[in-house]
Write an enzyme that holds these catalytic residues in place. Sequence first.
Site, PDB file in Angstrom:
ATOM      1  N   HIS A 113      -3.600   7.127   1.846  1.00 18.74           N
ATOM      2  CA  HIS A 113      -3.961   5.770   1.439  1.00 18.74           C
ATOM      3  C   HIS A 113      -5.368   5.476   1.942  1.00 18.74           C
ATOM      4  CE1 HIS A 113      -4.110   1.555   0.868  1.00 18.74           C
ATOM      5  NE2 HIS A 113      -3.903   1.238   2.136  1.00 18.74           N
ATOM      6  N   ASN A 149     -10.083  -0.270  -0.652  1.00 16.98           N
ATOM      7  CA  ASN A 149      -8.625  -0.221  -0.545  1.00 16.98           C
ATOM      8  C   ASN A 149      -8.020  -0.796  -1.824  1.00 16.98           C
ATOM      9  OD1 ASN A 149      -5.912  -0.599   0.043  1.00 16.98           O
ATOM     10  ND2 ASN A 149      -6.260  -1.433   2.084  1.00 16.98           N
ATOM     11  N   CYS A 167       0.812  -1.219   0.000  1.00 19.46           N
ATOM     12  CA  CYS A 167       0.000   0.000   0.000  1.00 19.46           C
ATOM     13  C   CYS A 167       0.848   1.273   0.000  1.00 19.46           C
ATOM     14  CB  CYS A 167      -0.953   0.005   1.192  1.00 19.46           C
ATOM     15  SG  CYS A 167      -2.065  -1.417   1.217  1.00 19.46           S
TER      16      CYS A 167
END
Length: 323
Positions: A250, A280, A114
């Site tokens: 993020h 996500n 990520c």
Amino acid sequence: MAVRSVILGTGSALPPHRVSNAELAEKVDTSDDWIVERTGIRFRHIAGEGETTGTLAADAARAALAAAGREAKDIDLIVLATATPDQTFPATATRVQAALGINDCVAFDVAAVCSGFLYALQVADSMIRAGAHRRAIVIGAETFSRILDWEDRATCVLFGDGAGAVVLEAQESAGPQGRGILAARLHADGRHNGLLYVDGGPSTTGTVGKVRMKGSEVFRHAVVNLAGVMGEALDAAGLTPADVDWVVPHQANKRILDATARKLGLAPEKVIVTVDQHANTSAASVPLALDTAVKDGRIKPGDLLVLEAMGGGFTWGAAVVRF
């Protein structure tokens, strides 16, 4: 005056197939209320047949080039962040290079999950500042749906597919009001591997594996680490949270976004939130959120941005950018 990497344009790509929480609840023991309350997620995009990390990355790169007013032949560096490459090798960046019709430029992948886009951004920025390259495309792209355990409701509801990209160009700039990447800080701590990982790999199981996560532990580390690294990056740029126009984080969990903003004393209205629409998307989430906010007019030239992310490893990082 010094050479800085200036973001000339942004772009993104999402698979057409959009899946709601209600649709997921027909296949998994979950509900819209359960997912929204714990994560803020309402929709995610899922790649279909013929759609890969590479095809999404190439589409995002084309959009970023168009927004930047540059052609593919102007690019001499491609850095692609992904945890879900098209192949074990070669790098998916080389597939993007070929798709764009670039016969020769440096092209490679970065793996930091990520945080990958932040890692890729600093790598490209360093190469530009060193004078090795003039213009770069930095991409975050993922097809996380391909490594999800669709019987594990704790993880399968969290992720989606997509890609985002930026075009960087070397320009002379000075001071905190000058455009470009002003400062960046990166970290990693491999002791926490078992909290967020994939249970497979070429040299261990010979399989791709599936995502595994201990959510409450990840949440606790994320809030502390993200607030800390954002403060470090701002200090390095000689700025404070009061100077920030927008945080582009993020998009893992709405509660993490809110808690991180509170820890830094930032108003929630300054945080770009797309997790409700995209879920996500790992390395793609920061550039996807950035492009969304540029396209809808929230982020304007001259705005001060802080980009931040944390992912498996753990890895985490932040960058201060004058857009």
